[in-house]
Design a protein around this motif. Structure first.
Motif, PDB file in Angstrom:
ATOM      1  N   ASN A 174      -5.206   8.492   3.389  1.00 22.42           N
ATOM      2  CA  ASN A 174      -6.295   7.795   2.684  1.00 22.42           C
ATOM      3  C   ASN A 174      -7.321   7.229   3.661  1.00 22.42           C
ATOM      4  O   ASN A 174      -6.972   6.780   4.754  1.00 22.42           O
ATOM      5  N   ASP A 222       0.045   5.705   1.791  1.00 19.84           N
ATOM      6  CA  ASP A 222      -0.009   5.290   0.385  1.00 19.84           C
ATOM      7  C   ASP A 222       0.476   3.863   0.177  1.00 19.84           C
ATOM      8  O   ASP A 222      -0.009   3.164  -0.712  1.00 19.84           O
ATOM      9  N   SER A 223       1.437   3.427   0.996  1.00 23.17           N
ATOM     10  CA  SER A 223       1.921   2.050   0.862  1.00 23.17           C
ATOM     11  C   SER A 223       0.797   1.058   1.151  1.00 23.17           C
ATOM     12  O   SER A 223       0.609   0.078   0.419  1.00 23.17           O
ATOM     13  N   ASP A 256      -2.369   1.732   0.925  1.00 20.09           N
ATOM     14  CA  ASP A 256      -3.355   1.926  -0.140  1.00 20.09           C
ATOM     15  C   ASP A 256      -2.983   1.094  -1.364  1.00 20.09           C
ATOM     16  O   ASP A 256      -3.848   0.427  -1.967  1.00 20.09           O
ATOM     17  N   ALA A 257      -1.691   1.113  -1.724  1.00 17.11           N
ATOM     18  CA  ALA A 257      -1.233   0.334  -2.881  1.00 17.11           C
ATOM     19  C   ALA A 257      -1.464  -1.155  -2.631  1.00 17.11           C
ATOM     20  O   ALA A 257      -1.870  -1.895  -3.531  1.00 17.11           O
ATOM     21  N   THR A 296      -5.069  -2.269  -3.221  1.00 13.95           N
ATOM     22  CA  THR A 296      -5.531  -2.335  -4.605  1.00 13.95           C
ATOM     23  C   THR A 296      -4.767  -3.391  -5.407  1.00 13.95           C
ATOM     24  O   THR A 296      -5.089  -3.640  -6.562  1.00 13.95           O
ATOM     25  N   ALA A 297      -3.767  -4.013  -4.783  1.00 19.10           N
ATOM     26  CA  ALA A 297      -3.016  -5.073  -5.450  1.00 19.10           C
ATOM     27  C   ALA A 297      -3.635  -6.429  -5.102  1.00 19.10           C
ATOM     28  O   ALA A 297      -4.441  -6.547  -4.192  1.00 19.10           O
ATOM     29  N   SER A 331       3.947   0.083   5.304  1.00 22.26           N
ATOM     30  CA  SER A 331       2.503   0.351   5.380  1.00 22.26           C
ATOM     31  C   SER A 331       2.123   0.704   6.817  1.00 22.26           C
ATOM     32  O   SER A 331       2.554   0.042   7.758  1.00 22.26           O
TER      33      SER A 331
END
Ligand code: HEC
Length: 164
Positions: free
Chosen positions: A55, A81-82, A84-85, A88-89, A98
């Motif tokens: 990402n 992705d970790s 990225d999550a 967005t949290a 991460s």
């Protein structure tokens, strides 16, 4: 009789080429990682294989001018992705696992990679490592933490390129 013309020898002094472009933090880092940290950094290098398809942030897509040039005047940043999550949290910190990767370049073309710096959240804390382009470990773990973490402390959960 012709006399030989004696030319004064010219001493060509090569002036050492100081970079002076913000690499000071690199040279201040003690490179000597412990065997354990070096092994962890080598495992991390394997783990990030293919990171250039990870990402990228909308504000940090492709090669961008670095804020401070610590690892080169131009940089590119990817994250898994970790991370990225986490971005967005609503939370204040990224989860274990991460990983963020930054390539530092000499110029905007991104052709010449000066350093690859990586941070991975593990056990609730960041593991720091810096590599050459071929993956050899320049510094990692405890040997890197003062320099890396000291400057990164300015960011939310030690992330400098964005806040969320
Ligand atoms: C003098 C300050 C400074 C030092 C020292 C530093 N960094 Fe950074 N780092 C930054 C800044 C500023 C950014 C944001 C991108 C940019 O502008 O280059 C960044 C971005 C990053 C990123 C992308 C994620 C983020 O936090 O923005 C990684 C990964 C990274 N650095 C790793 C490292 C590692 C590993 C070290 C130590 C070997 C290190 N950094 C040392 C200032 C620093």
């Amino acid at each position: 009789m012709t006399r030989p013309v004696l030319l004064p020898a010219l001493m060509l002094l090569t002036v050492a080429c100081g970079k002076g472009d913000g690499d000071a933090a690199d040279s201040a880092e003690p490179g000597g990682a412990s065997a354990e940290d070096a092994a962890a950094a080598e495992a991390l290098w394997t783990e990030i294989s293919g990171y250039d398809s990870w990402n990228q942030h909308a504000d940090w897509t492709g090669v961008k001018a670095s804020a401070d040039g610590t690892h080169g005047p131009y940089v590119q940043i990817w994250y898994n992705d970790s991370a990225d999550a986490g971005f967005t949290a609503a939370g204040d910190s990224l989860d274990d696992g991460s990983i963020l990767v930054k390539e530092g370049y000499d110029d905007e073309s991104g052709a010449s990679v000066r350093a690859i710096t990586v941070m991975k959240k593990t056990g609730g804390d960041w593991f720091w490592a810096r590599y050459s382009e071929d993956g050899s470990v320049a510094t990692a773990g405890a040997a890197a933490v003062d320099s890396c973490a000291g400057c990164h402390a300015a960011g939310k959960d030690s992330i400098r390129f964005i806040s969320w």
